[in-house]
Design a protein around this motif. Structure first.
Motif, short mmCIF file in Angstrom:
data_model
loop_
_atom_site.label_atom_id
_atom_site.label_comp_id
_atom_site.label_asym_id
_atom_site.label_seq_id
_atom_site.Cartn_x
_atom_site.Cartn_y
_atom_site.Cartn_z
N ILE A 185 0.83 -1.20 0.00
CA ILE A 185 0.00 0.00 0.00
C ILE A 185 0.87 1.26 0.00
O ILE A 185 0.61 2.22 -0.73
N VAL A 186 1.91 1.27 0.80
CA VAL A 186 2.82 2.42 0.86
C VAL A 186 3.52 2.61 -0.48
O VAL A 186 3.68 3.74 -0.96
N THR A 187 3.93 1.53 -1.11
CA THR A 187 4.61 1.63 -2.41
C THR A 187 3.68 2.17 -3.48
O THR A 187 4.07 3.05 -4.26
N ILE A 188 2.46 1.70 -3.54
CA ILE A 188 1.50 2.17 -4.54
C ILE A 188 1.13 3.63 -4.29
O ILE A 188 1.02 4.43 -5.22
N ALA A 189 0.94 4.01 -3.03
CA ALA A 189 0.56 5.38 -2.69
C ALA A 189 1.67 6.36 -3.04
O ALA A 189 1.40 7.46 -3.51
N SER A 190 2.92 5.99 -2.84
CA SER A 190 4.02 6.91 -3.15
C SER A 190 4.31 6.96 -4.65
O SER A 190 4.78 7.97 -5.16
N ALA A 191 4.04 5.90 -5.38
CA ALA A 191 4.32 5.88 -6.82
C ALA A 191 3.28 6.67 -7.61
O ALA A 191 3.59 7.20 -8.67
N SER A 192 2.06 6.78 -7.11
CA SER A 192 1.02 7.48 -7.87
C SER A 192 1.33 8.96 -8.01
O SER A 192 1.09 9.55 -9.05
N SER A 193 1.88 9.60 -6.96
CA SER A 193 2.20 11.02 -7.07
C SER A 193 3.41 11.23 -7.98
O SER A 193 3.51 12.25 -8.65
N ALA A 194 4.34 10.30 -8.02
CA ALA A 194 5.49 10.45 -8.89
C ALA A 194 5.09 10.31 -10.35
O ALA A 194 5.62 10.99 -11.22
N LEU A 195 4.16 9.43 -10.65
CA LEU A 195 3.71 9.26 -12.03
C LEU A 195 2.85 10.43 -12.49
O LEU A 195 2.83 10.76 -13.67
N ALA A 196 2.15 11.07 -11.59
CA ALA A 196 1.27 12.17 -11.97
C ALA A 196 2.05 13.42 -12.34
O ALA A 196 1.56 14.26 -13.08
N ALA A 197 3.26 13.57 -11.87
CA ALA A 197 4.04 14.78 -12.11
C ALA A 197 5.09 14.59 -13.20
O ALA A 197 6.13 15.21 -13.18
#
Length: 74
Positions: free
Chosen positions: A9-21
């Motif tokens: 969950i932590v990995t998915i949550a942190s990767a979503s903001s990196a992909l959005a920018a």
């Protein structure tokens, strides 16, 4: 098991903001992108003309009177 789920969950949550920018949509492609699209549209248009002519000939042949079978038989 719970630790693996939390780590996932932590990995998915942190990767979503990196992909959005990523900013990948800022570039429009320049001059060649519309030229490529126009070339593809021209190919489709030039192939549609014979296709419509062939369809018209098929419909014309379908609705025309049929030749007698005895006239062509030998």
């Amino acid at each position: 098991m719970k630790a693996i789920a939390n780590a996932l969950i932590v990995t998915i949550a942190s990767a979503s903001s990196a992909l959005a920018a990523s900013g990948a949509a800022a570039d429009e492609g320049g001059f060649l992108a519309p030229l490529f699209l126009a070339f593809g549209a021209a190919i489709i248009a030039f192939q549609a003309i014979p296709a419509v002519m062939l369809l018209g000939s098929m419909v014309k042949g379908f609705f025309s009177k049929k030749a007698e079978a005895g006239a062509n038989a030998r």
